[in-house]
Each structure stands twice: as structure tokens, then as C-alpha cells.
Design a protein around this motif. Structure first.
Motif, PDB file in Angstrom:
ATOM      1  N   VAL A  71       1.923  12.854   2.179  1.00 37.37           N
ATOM      2  CA  VAL A  71       1.274  11.594   2.063  1.00 37.37           C
ATOM      3  C   VAL A  71       1.270  10.848   3.316  1.00 37.37           C
ATOM      4  N   LEU A  72       2.482  11.079   3.935  1.00 39.30           N
ATOM      5  CA  LEU A  72       3.003  10.232   5.267  1.00 39.30           C
ATOM      6  C   LEU A  72       2.156  10.951   6.545  1.00 39.30           C
ATOM      7  N   LEU A  73       1.960  12.348   6.394  1.00 47.48           N
ATOM      8  CA  LEU A  73       1.504  12.986   7.296  1.00 47.48           C
ATOM      9  C   LEU A  73      -0.107  12.701   7.366  1.00 47.48           C
ATOM     10  N   LYS A  74      -0.666  12.769   6.297  1.00 44.82           N
ATOM     11  CA  LYS A  74      -2.039  12.548   6.278  1.00 44.82           C
ATOM     12  C   LYS A  74      -2.419  10.903   6.580  1.00 44.82           C
ATOM     13  N   GLU A  75      -1.695   9.692   6.318  1.00 39.98           N
ATOM     14  CA  GLU A  75      -1.694   8.810   6.965  1.00 39.98           C
ATOM     15  C   GLU A  75      -1.679   8.496   8.534  1.00 39.98           C
ATOM     16  N   LEU A  76      -0.903   9.492   8.993  1.00 38.21           N
ATOM     17  CA  LEU A  76      -0.661   9.268  10.326  1.00 38.21           C
ATOM     18  C   LEU A  76      -1.578   9.968  11.111  1.00 38.21           C
ATOM     19  N   GLY A  77      -2.616  10.767  10.594  1.00 35.22           N
ATOM     20  CA  GLY A  77      -3.670  11.235  11.276  1.00 35.22           C
ATOM     21  C   GLY A  77      -3.641  12.642  11.759  1.00 35.22           C
ATOM     22  N   PRO A  78      -3.939  13.003  13.027  1.00 33.94           N
ATOM     23  CA  PRO A  78      -4.113  14.227  13.485  1.00 33.94           C
ATOM     24  C   PRO A  78      -2.966  15.225  13.187  1.00 33.94           C
ATOM     25  N   ALA A  79      -1.842  14.625  13.057  1.00 34.66           N
ATOM     26  CA  ALA A  79      -0.577  15.430  12.788  1.00 34.66           C
ATOM     27  C   ALA A  79      -0.836  16.484  11.485  1.00 34.66           C
ATOM     28  N   ALA A  80      -1.536  15.533  10.737  1.00 34.04           N
ATOM     29  CA  ALA A  80      -1.941  16.370   9.135  1.00 34.04           C
ATOM     30  C   ALA A  80      -2.742  17.616   9.202  1.00 34.04           C
ATOM     31  N   GLU A  81      -3.601  17.941  10.356  1.00 28.64           N
ATOM     32  CA  GLU A  81      -4.657  18.673  10.462  1.00 28.64           C
ATOM     33  C   GLU A  81      -3.944  20.065  10.151  1.00 28.64           C
ATOM     34  N   SER A  82      -4.653  20.895   9.464  1.00 29.90           N
ATOM     35  CA  SER A  82      -4.094  22.287   9.116  1.00 29.90           C
ATOM     36  C   SER A  82      -4.023  23.106  10.647  1.00 29.90           C
ATOM     37  N   GLU A  83      -4.742  22.752  11.447  1.00 30.64           N
ATOM     38  CA  GLU A  83      -4.618  23.409  12.886  1.00 30.64           C
ATOM     39  C   GLU A  83      -3.280  23.177  13.434  1.00 30.64           C
ATOM     40  N   HIS A  84      -2.532  22.163  13.332  1.00 26.43           N
ATOM     41  CA  HIS A  84      -1.454  21.786  13.772  1.00 26.43           C
ATOM     42  C   HIS A  84      -0.198  22.333  13.158  1.00 26.43           C
ATOM     43  N   LEU A  85      -0.643  22.637  11.503  1.00 29.21           N
ATOM     44  CA  LEU A  85       0.391  23.562  10.928  1.00 29.21           C
ATOM     45  C   LEU A  85       0.281  25.172  11.181  1.00 29.21           C
ATOM     46  N   GLU A  86      -0.872  25.648  11.659  1.00 27.50           N
ATOM     47  CA  GLU A  86      -1.158  26.939  11.826  1.00 27.50           C
ATOM     48  C   GLU A  86      -0.647  27.380  13.151  1.00 27.50           C
ATOM     49  N   TYR A  87      -0.611  26.561  14.241  1.00 30.32           N
ATOM     50  CA  TYR A  87      -0.449  27.028  15.404  1.00 30.32           C
ATOM     51  C   TYR A  87       0.735  26.297  16.355  1.00 30.32           C
ATOM     52  N   PHE A  88       1.154  27.164  17.111  1.00 31.82           N
ATOM     53  CA  PHE A  88       2.153  26.445  18.145  1.00 31.82           C
ATOM     54  C   PHE A  88       1.378  26.460  19.370  1.00 31.82           C
ATOM     55  N   ARG A 106       0.739  -1.167  -0.060  1.00 33.93           N
ATOM     56  CA  ARG A 106      -0.018   0.042   0.061  1.00 33.93           C
ATOM     57  C   ARG A 106       0.846   1.201   0.051  1.00 33.93           C
ATOM     58  N   TRP A 107       1.932   1.223   0.866  1.00 30.29           N
ATOM     59  CA  TRP A 107       2.656   2.420   1.022  1.00 30.29           C
ATOM     60  C   TRP A 107       3.316   2.598  -0.574  1.00 30.29           C
ATOM     61  N   TRP A 108       3.720   1.826  -1.435  1.00 34.06           N
ATOM     62  CA  TRP A 108       4.463   1.894  -2.739  1.00 34.06           C
ATOM     63  C   TRP A 108       3.297   2.494  -3.567  1.00 34.06           C
ATOM     64  N   GLN A 109       2.057   1.917  -3.429  1.00 33.23           N
ATOM     65  CA  GLN A 109       1.069   2.413  -4.298  1.00 33.23           C
ATOM     66  C   GLN A 109       0.672   4.133  -4.019  1.00 33.23           C
ATOM     67  N   LEU A 110       1.015   4.469  -2.693  1.00 36.86           N
ATOM     68  CA  LEU A 110       0.894   5.916  -2.169  1.00 36.86           C
ATOM     69  C   LEU A 110       1.760   6.699  -2.651  1.00 36.86           C
ATOM     70  N   ALA A 111       3.165   6.286  -2.570  1.00 36.64           N
ATOM     71  CA  ALA A 111       4.234   7.016  -2.641  1.00 36.64           C
ATOM     72  C   ALA A 111       4.853   7.027  -4.080  1.00 36.64           C
ATOM     73  N   SER A 112       4.478   6.200  -4.818  1.00 36.10           N
ATOM     74  CA  SER A 112       5.066   5.887  -6.190  1.00 36.10           C
ATOM     75  C   SER A 112       5.168   6.951  -7.147  1.00 36.10           C
ATOM     76  N   GLY A 113       6.366   7.416  -7.429  1.00 36.47           N
ATOM     77  CA  GLY A 113       6.341   8.539  -8.590  1.00 36.47           C
ATOM     78  C   GLY A 113       6.291  10.067  -7.753  1.00 36.47           C
ATOM     79  N   LEU A 114       6.125  10.056  -6.602  1.00 37.47           N
ATOM     80  CA  LEU A 114       6.024  11.352  -5.734  1.00 37.47           C
ATOM     81  C   LEU A 114       7.313  12.015  -5.347  1.00 37.47           C
TER      82      LEU A 114
END
Length: 852
Positions: free
Chosen positions: A546-563, A530-538
Motif C-alpha cells: 500500500v505504501l509503495l502504491k501511494e508513493l507513485g512510480p516506485a510501485a510500478e512493476s517495471e522497477h521491481l522487474e529490472y535493475f 487516511r493512512w489508518w483507513q488504508l493500512a488498518s488490519g493489514l
């Protein structure tokens, strides 16, 4: 008290440049030190004694004490000694010279050599050397300094030398008339002491200050002829000595004894040091010329060593043999002849006495015979009278015969009394016999003497051998110079190779490796397929998303916009104490650099504050709301943490977290300003300078940098200004232009910082090796041990800088140094690496000398 007495025909060989020879033992030069070689009286006493021994073994009749630049005021100021300790240190210089003389005499006695006893001269340098402002080369201090001031300064050091027992005093390198007159007046205060007076001249007629040499020399000699043994020059080019002394004694009013000990002929530049060594002629080539001129004291000054003194000794002995040995041989022959005549006279007296006794005996016998044979005597007398009558008659006939022939000749000329003739004949035979005996004796005595023709042939052969020797010496010298250059080139290449290796290692450590994306498959649902299907050619950026999105809450925009705020805990730096969310401003690299530079500029006005406290004050002064202050502080820290590969950001980050000393930054700024100011001063109003001028100024500004470092600086300047190969001009305004990001962003500043860190690493490695090396990583190190290590590796370090280094290493700025506890070498090494530890003097190098 001096008992120095010497014939006007004697010749003395002095020693050479003491600082030059001392460098061979101490391992580094004293040039630039305010005490010059006098500092070694305190730090290297055994090397001072060994230097004296070198000159004694080379043939010096007189050695000078190492007190040229020694004074009570100088020792108090630069060695932190008391007045009494400084006075005793000057006296110890005489004891070192006496110790060397005793060792030399002991060596002579053990080797069954002739026991000449060398003399010790107390060296008294000029007042300008103490000022340490190069005025001793011009004598300008005489224009604004009174004679009494000069006399009071000299009197204490002269008193110390006289008390210590020098044989004579050496007033040397005097640049002006005022100081010379002051020294001659001081000499009169010690009526039993002798001295020589030697001037510093700038050309063939004038002193360094401009006075006429011959006029000043005559005036000083006439003012004290009983105590001055000689007047001359030293520390000048040997080519001007003859013109200075020529015709000085022609007025028949003065009969000055001359002394000279010039330097090697090299020219001294205050910025570049000694130059034009290839244009110099060896001092021994001038010795015969100076001796014929009347010089009786010959030696060497700066840049001369024991080899030069050995050559001067050889040339002096050759001159003495040619000019004095011939007279001595004739005198010996005449004395032998007189002794022979006296012996012959005594033999004749004895024979005369025997003849007198025999005559008395004969007189007695004659008296008896006279009485017994008086009649025979009368008959003999008659016969004599008859013979005389016949003789005179014969003379008369001869006279008549001559008159008849017309050619008159006196009978006294043609004939004589037979008795007188007999006596004359016997006397002639006696003289002939004596002459033949003397001739035979002379033939036997001089039968083995070398004939004149053979002597001339040997003399010619000797001259040709000397010429070949000179040619071979010149060839050896050129080969040695070539070897020195090749060796220096080899060392330069080795240093450059080491620098390149260290630079490659640094780039390897600082480089960002490519992520191993295969490891992400172990943390993604579905496994590797599945990982090679998601990351192939990127790309890497898309793969990360893709990795952050698969890991869950860490990919949410709120965590990128605030400390998230770190809270108000006391362990958190004051400028980061905040509760709640903080907006992520996403500062660029340039914005972070501008803020860091602005913080450093403001920190100059608050040097007593720590960096953490000042960063807090910095944001409080600019932003009134706590939320805004928190935004800028958190974003600055977050951005700096992501840019730690940048030396400027890494330096600020380490200082703000108390992991690095802020002296690292200020030391870099000091080097930057020093180089900038020296270059502008050298340009003297010009906008550009050449690459060669940049190299010279850089070497003078940073004397401890190697040739490789200077070459790297030049390469960085070319790269920064984008100079082409045929372009050799540097625009200083472009080179030192600073924008709002700070001077650290300039390529030249980055290279200076890199070289400072590499030099610090080498310095700390040497300290660690001195303290035991890596094997003693857990060994406790005391303050005294660290002090000894610093003093051994860097003799030029002062106590203020050493104390700052020690307090940083032991993290204690308040306690007494003697009460600070020992810490492990591993901990000490880490703290030193985080501080601004810089070498002050040249690297110590041990030198092994072999004597033959």
C-alpha cells in the motif's frame, strides 16, 4: 676451568625444574616451543636471573644454566640470529647464573649468614631435544644418526659453556648409550673440567632407548673415572630410582657416585600435557632412602619448584645430623679427653722436674749426712738386718704352722714387704684421689645434660609433631586444590557470562526491528486518518505494498522487474560495469549461497588475485554474453545486500568490496580442517567418537580456547546432530558433511567463526589499550609502536605474521616498514577489525610474587 673437588661423603642439593619455576616469573609456559625455556634467554633475561635466585634461596648447592635446549643451530633457525650471536647467547646464560649467585652471596653477607658459595653447572641436554620431534623421549634418533654427528653438534655448545666459566658440566636426560659415550669422549678434550652424566629411563632397568642402565653406567664410569663426579638419572618417576641404583656397586670393581633429580612423578602426554598429579608423592619423602643408598647429588626436574627444593634441603640436613652429627660429638668428646690428658701429662712433667731437682738437692744433703752420720747409718743397717732376720724367722714359723694345719699358703700371698706395701698403699690413695677428682669433674660437667629418658620423650614428641605437620600440609594442599577448582569455576562462569552478554548484544544488533508504520502518515496525502483507513488490519507485507502504491512510480512493476546499470565508470567494480537495464532474477537464499561457495572454491586456485578481479573472471569464464554476466552479477550483489544478516554472506560482501581481508575466510577454513583432521585421526578408522573425546581433541587443537568456548562447541555439535541427553556418540561423517552451499552453512563452522571474531575483538581491544586507549583515538601510531604492542601482548608471534598484520593495518604491501607513515589510532583500529588478526600464544598475565 673447573677446580671442583669434593669428598665422597659430601651431599649436594641441586635446583629444580627450571621451566616450571620460570613460568612463575614470565607468566606463561614454554611447553611446545622448539627452544623450550632457552627462548627466555633472549626475551626475559631478568626472569632467568630471578629463577636462579629462587633455587639459591631455597638451599641449592648447585644451580644449572638455562641451556638444556640451547644450541647455535637452534638459535639461528628459530631466533634468526647469526652464528656468533647464538654463541654469545649461550655464554650469556652462564653470566645470568653468576649474577644470581653474586646477588645471593650479597644477601647472605647483609644478613650475616654463612657464606657457602654455590656452584654453577652447564646444562647440556640431548640431541633429540633440538630435533623437536619427541625423539628425546625414546632415543630413536640414535638408530640413524652417527656418533660423529652427535659429537659435532654438542662440541660447540660445550665449548661456549667452558669458555664462559662454568664450574662443572651437566650431561642430562640422555636417552641412549651412543650419545652418552659421545659426551664422555668430548669431556676428555677438556682435561680440567668435571661433569656428571644423567640418563633418561623408561622403567626400573632400561634406558629410554632400551639399553640396560647399570651396564651402560659402569661402562661410562670406567671409561673416564677421573672427570666424572657422578652418574645417575633425571626426569623420571622417583619411584624407580632405588631399583635403578640398587646393587650397582656390589661387584667391588666400581665405586660409582650417584646423582638423581627426578620429576614430580606426573605423566606427560604429548596431546594433553602433564596428568595424574593427584597420584604423585612429594620428592622429599624419598631423600633419606636415596642417601642411605649412596646418592650424593639430589634435586628435582620437570614440575618441581623452589618449595620442593626447600623440602629436600630440610630432609638432607636432618639425615646429616642423624648420621654424621653423632660421630662428630663423640670425636669432639674424645678430642677434649685427649687435650685434658695432654694437659695433665704436662703438669706431671713439671712436677717430675721439680721432684728431680728436689732429689738432687736431697742427694747432696744425703751425702753430707752420710759423712756426718755414717755411724748412725751402720746402726740402722744392723737394725734392718735384725728386722729381716726376725721377719724370715716369722715366715718360717708361719710355714711350719700351715704345714701342721694341712693348708699351705704361700707367704708371698698372705704377707708382703712392708715397704712395698706402704708404697702400694700410697699409690692406691693417689689413684683414689685422682679418680674422685675426675668423678667430681664429670658430675659437674654433665649435671645439666638431658637424661636419656627425657631425650626419648622429646624424640617421640618430635615425631608426633612431624606427623601432625604432614597431616596439616596434606589438608592445606587439599584446601588449595579445592580453592583452585572453585576459582577456575568462578573464572569459567565469568567468561561464560561475558560470552552470553556479547552474544545478546550481537543478536540485538543483528535483529530486524519492527517498522514504525506511524511515520508513513506524514508522507501520505490525507494525513493520519487516511493512512489508518488504508493500512488498518493489514500485514506488514500488504502494508508495504500500500505504501509503495501511494508513493507513485516506485510501485510500478517495471522497477521491481529490472535493475538500472551503474555504467562504465572506473570507480565501479569491474563485474558491475554495465549500461542499460538488467533483469531481476530474484535469486533465493540457497542460490546465493551456492554461488558464493563456488566462488570461494575457485578462488583457492588464484590466491594472488584480488576478490573483485576474480569475481569478474568467474562470471566471464561462465557466461559469454555481457548481458547475462551482468544479470548474474547484479542479482548476486542485490541478493547478498538483502542477506547481510547472514555471516557467510556478510563475509563475502566485505571481501568483494575490499572492506574485509579474505584471510578471515581462509583462517576459518584452516581451523575447520584442523579440527576435522584431528578428530578423524583420533577416531583411527571408527565412524563415531564420544563427547569426551571430542572435548579432548578440541582442547588440544585449540589450546587458546577457554572452557566456555569448548562447552559451546559441544552444545552446537549436540544441536546440529540433534543428540539426545543420553546419547554420547558423535558421527563424524554427519558432523562434517558439506553440501553445495559450503561448509560455512554448518552450525559448527558458524560457531567457530563467531568465536574467532569475538577472540579477535578482545585481542584488538587489548592492542588499543596498550597503544593508549580510547582517549588517544586521534594519536598517531607508528610501525614501531604497533610492533611493540604485538610483542608485548603476544610473545609467541613470529615476524612474518607480524609483518602481514602491520601491512594490512597500514594498507601498504610494498613500502619498506621503516618508511611507512604513522596513522591515527582510530583509523588503525578500524583496519585491524577488518582483517584476520589472531592471537598466536597464550595471553600475557603479570604475576606478583611475595617472598618471606
Amino acid at each position: 676451568m673447573s677446580n671442583f673437588e669434593v669428598s665422597s661423603k659430601a651431599v649436594f642439593v641441586l635446583d629444580g625444574g627450571f621451566s616450571t619455576q620460570l613460568t612463575c616469573h614470565a607468566g606463561h609456559t614454554a611447553d611446545g616451543d622448539p627452544l623450550w625455556s632457552a627462548r627466555f634467554l633472549k626475551t626475559h633475561p631478568q626472569d632467568v636471573i630471578n629463577t636462579h635466585l629462587d633455587f639459591l634461596r631455597a638451599g641449592s648447592d648447585i644451580i644449572e644454566t638455562n641451556t638444556y635446549q640451547a644450541s647455535v643451530d637452534g638459535f639461528v633457525k628459530h631466533l634468526n640470529l647469526t652464528v656468533e650471536e647464538s654463541y654469545e647467547l649461550i655464554k650469556s646464560a652462564v653470566e645470568f647464573a653468576k649474577t644470581a649467585r653474586d646477588l645471593y652471596l650479597q644477601e647472605c653477607q647483609e644478613s650475616n649468614l654463612s657464606g657457602r658459595k654455590p656452584l654453577i653447572a652447564g646444562s647440556v641436554g640431548p640431541y633429540g631435544a633440538y630435533l623437536h620431534d619427541t625423539s628425546e623421549y625414546t632415543g630413536n634418533y640414535a638408530d640413524n644418526t652417527t656418533k660423529e654427528t652427535i659429537k659435532n653438534w654438542h662440541r660447540t655448545r660445550i665449548q661456549a659453556l667452558v669458555e664462559a666459566g662454568v664450574d662443572i658440566l651437566a650431561f642430562e636426560t640422555i636417552p641412549c648409550q651412543k650419545e652418552a659415550e659421545a659426551l664422555v669422549e668430548i669431556l676428555k678434550e677438556y682435561p680440567n673440567m668435571k661433569a656428571w652424566l644423567s640418563f633418561s629411563c623408561k622403567n626400573e632397568t632400561s634406558l629410554a632407548h632400551g639399553e640396560n642402565f647399570q651396564n651402560v653406567a659402569k661402562k661410562c664410569w670406567k671409561s673416564n673415572p677421573d672427570q666424572l663426579i657422578a652418574i645417575g638419572v633425571n626426569c623420571c618417576s622417583p619411584k624407580i630410582v632405588t631399583e635403578l641404583f640398587k646393587d650397582i656397586n656390589n661387584d667391588q670393581e666400581t665405586s660409582i657416585q650417584f646423582i638423581t633429580y627426578p620429576n614430580s612423578g606426573e605423566t606427560y602426554d604429548h596431546k594433553l600435557g602433564w596428568t595424574e598429579s593427584d597420584k604423585c608423592e612429594s620428592l622429599h619423602n624419598f631423600v633419606a632412602e636415596w642417601l642411605d643408598l649412596g646418592v650424593r647429588y639430589i634435586g628435582g626436574c620437570c614440575r618441581t619448584n623452589d618449595v620442593d627444593i626447600s623440602r629436600i634441603r630440610i630432609e638432607t640436613d636432618l639425615w646429616l645430623k642423624k648420621n654424621i652429627f653423632g660421630i662428630s660429638v663423640k670425636k669432639k668428646q674424645r678430642n677434649d679427653q685427649i687435650q685434658n690428658l695432654l694437659k695433665e701429662n704436662n703438669d706431671l712433667k713439671e712436677q717430675n722436674n721439680k721432684l728431680v731437682l728436689e732429689m738432687d738437692k736431697l742427694k747432696k744433703e744425703f751425702g753430707k749426712m752420710k759423712d756426718d752420720k755414717f755411724s748412725d747409718y751402720l746402726s740402722l743397717m744392723k737394725e734392718r738386718d735384725a728386722r729381716y732376720a726376725l721377719y724370715f724367722e716369722n715366715l718360717t714359723l708361719q710355714t711350719k704352722l700351715k704345714d701342721l694345719d694341712g693348708s699351705f699358703c704361700s707367704s708371698n700371698e698372705a704377707y708382703g714387704d712392708p715397704v712395698v706395701l706402704r708404697i702400694a698403699l700410697d699409690r692406691c690413695r693417689e689413684q683414689l684421689s685422682a679418680t674422685q677428682t675426675s668423678l667430681k669433674k664429670m658430675v659437674e660437667e654433665y649435671s645439666n645434660t638431658v637424661p636419656r629418658r627425657e631425650y626419648d620423650a622429646l624424640e617421640s614428641k618430635h615425631d608426633s609433631v612431624l606427623k601432625n605437620l604432614s597431616a596439616l600440609e596434606a589438608e592445606v594442599k587439599s584446601l588449595q586444590e579445592a580453592h583452585r577448582k572453585l576459582y577456575a569455576s568462578k573464572r569459567s562462569l565469568e567468561e561464560e557470562l561475558s560470552e552470553v552478554k556479547e552474544r545478546c548484544s550481537e543478536l540485538e544488533r543483528a535483529g530486524t526491528p519492527r517498522p514504525h508504520w506511524d511515520l508513513c502518515a506524514d508522507f501520505i496525502g490525507g494525513g493520519r486518518n487516511r493512512w489508518w483507513q488504508l493500512a488498518s488490519g493489514l500485514t506488514s507485507r500488504d502494508t508495504l505494498r500500500v505504501l509503495l502504491k501511494e508513493l507513485g512510480p516506485a510501485a510500478e512493476s517495471e522497477h521491481l522487474e529490472y535493475f538500472d546499470g551503474l555504467g562504465m565508470d572506473p570507480s565501479i567494480p569491474t563485474y558491475l560495469r554495465y549500461e542499460g537495464k538488467v533483469r531481476n532474477l530474484r535469486l533465493s537464499r540457497r542460490e546465493i549461497s551456492v554461488i558464493i561457495n563456488d566462488i570461494w572454491l575457485g578462488k583457492q586456485q588464484h590466491m594472488s588475485m584480488s576478490m573483485q578481479d576474480y569475481v569478474t573472471k568467474y562470471f566471464e569464464d561462465r557466461y559469454q554474453q555481457a548481458s547475462v554476466r551482468a544479470e548474474w552479477a547484479y542479482n548476486l550483489c542485490a541478493g547478498a545486500e538483502q542477506l547481510l544478516d547472514d555471516p557467510q554472506v556478510r563475509l563475502f560482501w566485505g571481501t568483494a568490496h575490499a572492506q574485509l581481508s579474505e584471510h578471515v575466510y581462509w583462517g576459518l577454513r584452516t581451523h575447520w580442517r584442523a579440527l576435522r583432521d584431528q578428530l578423524y585421526r583420533h577416531a583411527d578408522g571408527r565412524e563415531t567418537i564420544s563427547i569426551e573425546e571430542f572435548e579432548k581433541v578440541a582442547k588440544a587443537t585449540f589450546p587458546l580456547k577457554s572452557e566456555v568456548d569448548i562447552k559451546n562447541l559441544v552444545d552446537v555439535v549436540r544441536k546440529q546432530l540433534k543428540l539426545k541427553i543420553n546419547n554420547q556418540l558423535i558421527c563424524l561423517d554427519k558432523l562434517f558433511y558439506e553440501n553445495e552451499e559450503g561448509f560455512e552453512r554448518i552450525e559448527l563452522a558458524k560457531e567457530l567463526y563467531r568465536q574467532r571474531r569475538l577472540a579477535q575483538d578482545r585481542y584488538i581491544r587489548e592492542l588499543v589499550a596498550t597503544l593508549g586507549g580510547k582517549q588517544a583515538a586521534n594519536k598517531p601510531v607508528t610501525v614501531d609502536a604497533l610492533k611493540r604492542a604485538f610483542a608485548l601482548l603476544d610473545p609467541a608471534i613470529d615476524h612474518i605474521r607480524m609483518e602481514r598484520y602491520i601491512r594490512w593495518a597500514f594498507s601498504d604491501n610494498t613500502s619498506d616498514l621503516n618508511n611507512i607513515c604513522a596513522i591515527p589510532l582510530r583509523t588503525l583500529t578500524g583496519r585491524l577489525a577488518a582483517g584476520d588478526i589472531e592471537r598466536v600464544g597464550p595471553r600475557y598475565k603479570s604475576i606478583r610474587r611475595t617472598y618471606k
